[in-house]
Write a protein that holds these residues in place. Sequence first.
Motif, mmCIF file in Angstrom:
data_model
loop_
_atom_site.group_PDB
_atom_site.id
_atom_site.type_symbol
_atom_site.label_atom_id
_atom_site.label_comp_id
_atom_site.label_asym_id
_atom_site.label_seq_id
_atom_site.Cartn_x
_atom_site.Cartn_y
_atom_site.Cartn_z
ATOM 1 N N UNK A 80 30.208 -14.613 40.973
ATOM 2 C CA UNK A 80 30.154 -15.983 40.470
ATOM 3 C C UNK A 80 29.734 -16.964 41.560
ATOM 4 N N UNK A 81 30.110 -16.679 42.798
ATOM 5 C CA UNK A 81 29.731 -17.555 43.912
ATOM 6 C C UNK A 81 28.265 -17.344 44.262
ATOM 7 N N UNK A 82 27.653 -18.273 45.002
ATOM 8 C CA UNK A 82 26.259 -18.087 45.417
ATOM 9 C C UNK A 82 26.096 -16.813 46.240
ATOM 10 N N UNK A 83 24.894 -16.272 46.201
ATOM 11 C CA UNK A 83 24.598 -15.048 46.930
ATOM 12 C C UNK A 83 24.917 -15.216 48.414
ATOM 13 N N UNK A 84 25.508 -14.192 49.010
ATOM 14 C CA UNK A 84 25.819 -14.221 50.428
ATOM 15 C C UNK A 84 24.691 -13.631 51.269
ATOM 16 N N UNK A 85 24.110 -12.547 50.778
ATOM 17 C CA UNK A 85 23.142 -11.811 51.586
ATOM 18 C C UNK A 85 21.712 -11.838 51.056
ATOM 19 N N UNK A 86 21.515 -12.207 49.826
ATOM 20 C CA UNK A 86 20.207 -12.008 49.210
ATOM 21 C C UNK A 86 19.256 -13.187 49.346
ATOM 22 N N UNK A 87 19.753 -14.362 49.676
ATOM 23 C CA UNK A 87 18.884 -15.539 49.751
ATOM 24 C C UNK A 87 18.325 -15.690 51.161
ATOM 25 N N UNK A 88 17.013 -15.750 51.261
ATOM 26 C CA UNK A 88 16.385 -15.932 52.567
ATOM 27 C C UNK A 88 14.929 -15.540 52.522
ATOM 28 N N UNK A 89 14.139 -16.160 53.400
ATOM 29 C CA UNK A 89 12.717 -15.841 53.446
ATOM 30 C C UNK A 89 12.320 -15.162 54.748
ATOM 31 N N UNK A 90 13.316 -14.832 55.570
ATOM 32 C CA UNK A 90 13.041 -14.134 56.819
ATOM 33 C C UNK A 90 12.759 -15.030 58.004
ATOM 34 N N UNK A 91 12.596 -16.334 57.786
ATOM 35 C CA UNK A 91 12.236 -17.221 58.894
ATOM 36 C C UNK A 91 13.479 -17.706 59.634
ATOM 37 N N UNK A 92 13.300 -17.977 60.918
ATOM 38 C CA UNK A 92 14.409 -18.476 61.732
ATOM 39 C C UNK A 92 14.783 -19.891 61.319
ATOM 40 N N UNK A 93 13.812 -20.710 60.993
ATOM 41 C CA UNK A 93 14.098 -22.093 60.613
ATOM 42 C C UNK A 93 15.005 -22.161 59.392
#
Length: 391
Positions: A6-19
């Motif tokens: 139910x909570x937002x994704x912990x590990x799946x959100x990201x585009x690989x960039x450091x910024x």
Amino acid sequence: MTCVTEAPSRLLSGDGSLDSHLARHGRLPLLDGNQMVGMARDSGLTGRGGAGFPLWRKLTSVASPAVVIANGAEGEPASAKDRMLLTHQPHLVLDGLHLVSCATGASAAHLYVPAALHQGLRDVLAARRGAGLDSLPVTLTAAPDAFVSGEETAAASAVTGGGAIPADKRDRLAATGTLVQNVETLAHLALIARYGPGWFLAAGTADEPGTFLATVSGAVARPGVIEAGYGVPLGDLIAAAGGATADLQAVLVGGYHGGWVPADPALPVSRQALAPFGASPGAGVIVALPSHACGLAQTAKIAGYLADQVAGQCGPCINGLPRMAQTLRDLVAGRGRPAEVERLARLVTGRGACRHPDGTARLVLSAMRAFEADVAAHLNGRCLVTRGGWR
């Protein structure tokens, strides 16, 4: 990539960039070794590579100065979670590697992953060097495309220039000053360092806290990597992968060293709930078997693959696994004896130089239980289903 929690994704959100990584999570807090071990202990974080060993115990048992290895070899054919993390969230993995390096007084840090990922990860490491994020240089080592290459002692051998071959399981890797952790475990640790053990404990169950990444495939509409809390009903994982594309007769949980379980949507995916079936969440592999596929034939194919993936250093692997695979093929063809399959499975268990024979035997024994009626039908010259493979 889907999140069941139910909570937002912990590990799946990201585009690989450091910024984007720093914008979302910020830099790591300054923690000493005792603080890091305490956080790992209080969170209940266990290894996500399959064994499920508590991280804090590994941190306190490894001899210092340590050699630390982030293991993303992922030799399991049915798994894609480590590749997903290393593509979309590499900085969480490397943050976790930095933390265990500091906690163990490491003298060297390695990222052990397939060669196909190296160019992208070189760019990631260069960006981190420019930002001053890693106090210890990270060495990239190529992981061979082999099932046993992801075993922790195989990883330890590979980074020192040896072959990616498992060592004798009686040898304690920690005593040599080497710490090997799956990349997902390290990504979780990086989040725990920022948000605390209480945040981590908010997902999962009291006995098995936190989320895990599951690679769901087989007879599902959208195969892929899904994040969920331990204890999630099996049906929720199937639904998150777009739902089943056919009636299901069984589900393989834990991968090729896992076990077959009933296709019960209410069955919790946890070690406690899966134990009666000889299975566990393992490395988070879920393969849905449709009713039109023969589970006995599919297991014979997997056993044949595992027999070809041996390290070649002990009798149970060299002789036992091929014989067991052939005996399964004989059963599929309507000949052979079920008792011989079980005899061979029990004969190799506990006798191998590494745990590859044990895992293979576990899968085979679970199939003999799950597809008992199919075995009887094959011995009577017929199959209960139309033979076919999963998608």
